[in-house]
Design an enzyme around this catalytic site. Sequence first.
Site, mmCIF file in Angstrom:
data_model
loop_
_atom_site.group_PDB
_atom_site.id
_atom_site.type_symbol
_atom_site.label_atom_id
_atom_site.label_comp_id
_atom_site.label_asym_id
_atom_site.label_seq_id
_atom_site.Cartn_x
_atom_site.Cartn_y
_atom_site.Cartn_z
ATOM 1 N N GLY A 106 0.824 -1.208 0.000
ATOM 2 C CA GLY A 106 0.000 0.000 0.000
ATOM 3 C C GLY A 106 0.851 1.248 0.000
ATOM 4 O O GLY A 106 2.034 1.219 0.381
ATOM 5 N N HIS A 116 -1.816 6.796 7.769
ATOM 6 C CA HIS A 116 -0.932 7.750 7.078
ATOM 7 C C HIS A 116 -1.656 9.078 6.823
ATOM 8 O O HIS A 116 -1.052 10.149 6.919
ATOM 9 C CB HIS A 116 -0.475 7.196 5.726
ATOM 10 C CG HIS A 116 0.781 6.368 5.784
ATOM 11 N ND1 HIS A 116 1.979 6.861 6.234
ATOM 12 C CD2 HIS A 116 1.025 5.085 5.411
ATOM 13 C CE1 HIS A 116 2.904 5.910 6.155
ATOM 14 N NE2 HIS A 116 2.348 4.828 5.655
ATOM 15 N N CYS A 152 6.629 -0.528 6.432
ATOM 16 C CA CYS A 152 6.178 0.661 5.703
ATOM 17 C C CYS A 152 7.286 1.099 4.751
ATOM 18 O O CYS A 152 8.454 1.131 5.135
ATOM 19 C CB CYS A 152 5.868 1.775 6.702
ATOM 20 S SG CYS A 152 5.342 3.314 5.936
ATOM 21 N N LEU A 153 6.915 1.438 3.529
ATOM 22 C CA LEU A 153 7.915 1.869 2.539
ATOM 23 C C LEU A 153 8.647 3.132 2.984
ATOM 24 O O LEU A 153 9.762 3.391 2.538
ATOM 25 C CB LEU A 153 7.253 2.099 1.178
ATOM 26 C CG LEU A 153 6.704 0.843 0.487
ATOM 27 C CD1 LEU A 153 5.956 1.218 -0.781
ATOM 28 C CD2 LEU A 153 7.813 -0.152 0.181
ATOM 29 N N HIS A 184 -3.540 0.752 7.913
ATOM 30 C CA HIS A 184 -2.204 1.356 7.859
ATOM 31 C C HIS A 184 -2.233 2.617 6.977
ATOM 32 O O HIS A 184 -1.676 3.660 7.354
ATOM 33 C CB HIS A 184 -1.228 0.305 7.297
ATOM 34 C CG HIS A 184 0.179 0.769 7.128
ATOM 35 N ND1 HIS A 184 1.228 0.256 7.858
ATOM 36 C CD2 HIS A 184 0.731 1.685 6.294
ATOM 37 C CE1 HIS A 184 2.359 0.855 7.482
ATOM 38 N NE2 HIS A 184 2.081 1.723 6.528
ATOM 39 N N GLU A 185 -2.912 2.526 5.827
ATOM 40 C CA GLU A 185 -2.942 3.678 4.904
ATOM 41 C C GLU A 185 -3.790 4.812 5.472
ATOM 42 O O GLU A 185 -3.433 5.985 5.329
ATOM 43 C CB GLU A 185 -3.447 3.249 3.515
ATOM 44 C CG GLU A 185 -2.600 2.191 2.813
ATOM 45 C CD GLU A 185 -1.101 2.436 2.876
ATOM 46 O OE1 GLU A 185 -0.666 3.602 2.808
ATOM 47 O OE2 GLU A 185 -0.351 1.446 3.003
ATOM 48 N N GLN A 222 3.016 9.871 1.357
ATOM 49 C CA GLN A 222 4.307 9.187 1.182
ATOM 50 C C GLN A 222 5.008 9.563 -0.110
ATOM 51 O O GLN A 222 6.191 9.276 -0.284
ATOM 52 C CB GLN A 222 4.102 7.661 1.197
ATOM 53 C CG GLN A 222 3.731 7.122 2.555
ATOM 54 C CD GLN A 222 3.609 5.612 2.499
ATOM 55 O OE1 GLN A 222 2.575 5.077 2.128
ATOM 56 N NE2 GLN A 222 4.683 4.914 2.839
HETATM 57 CO CO CO Z 1 3.207 2.996 5.331
#
Ligand code: CO
Length: 151
Positions: free
Chosen positions: A47, A135, A89-90, A131-132, A52
């Site tokens: 995701g 963010h 997480c990226l 999770h998204e 991000q």
């Molecule tokens: Co993330």
Amino acid sequence: MPKLRQIVFEGDPILREKAQQVLRFNSVLHELLDDMQLTLKEAKGVGLAAPQVGVSKRAAIVEIEENLYELINPVIIKAKGQKNESEGCLSIPGIRGMVPRAAKLEISAQDRFGQTFRLKAEDLLARAIQHEIDHLEGQLFIDIMVEEVEE
Ligand code: CO
């Protein structure tokens, strides 16, 4: 053609902002979503939220088993149960942690054309969506992880 966007890392203040509601479902949004999809694929992630890639808007994508979910202005309507599983997480490379999340979810969101829809999710999809959405609130999984785990 979609372009790769730069993923920002923890420490960048944009990741801590509450993202703005999306009001215009136009080519700017569509380009953002297409670029995010390419960027997510390239990074081999599950995701990606707009903050991000440096855009403080309430838009996120999740891709699981070739199914792409584009979530604009997503809101959790129902949440049930709890599961504690590892996630990463990226924007925070090299760290994984156990994070308690609701096991099942129902959300409302808009698609890229502004059409409202509902989605029921469980397992990885439910986890990724939570999770998204975090963010979009400026929250990261490291804020709520209960324990770090080895990669
Ligand atoms: Co993330």
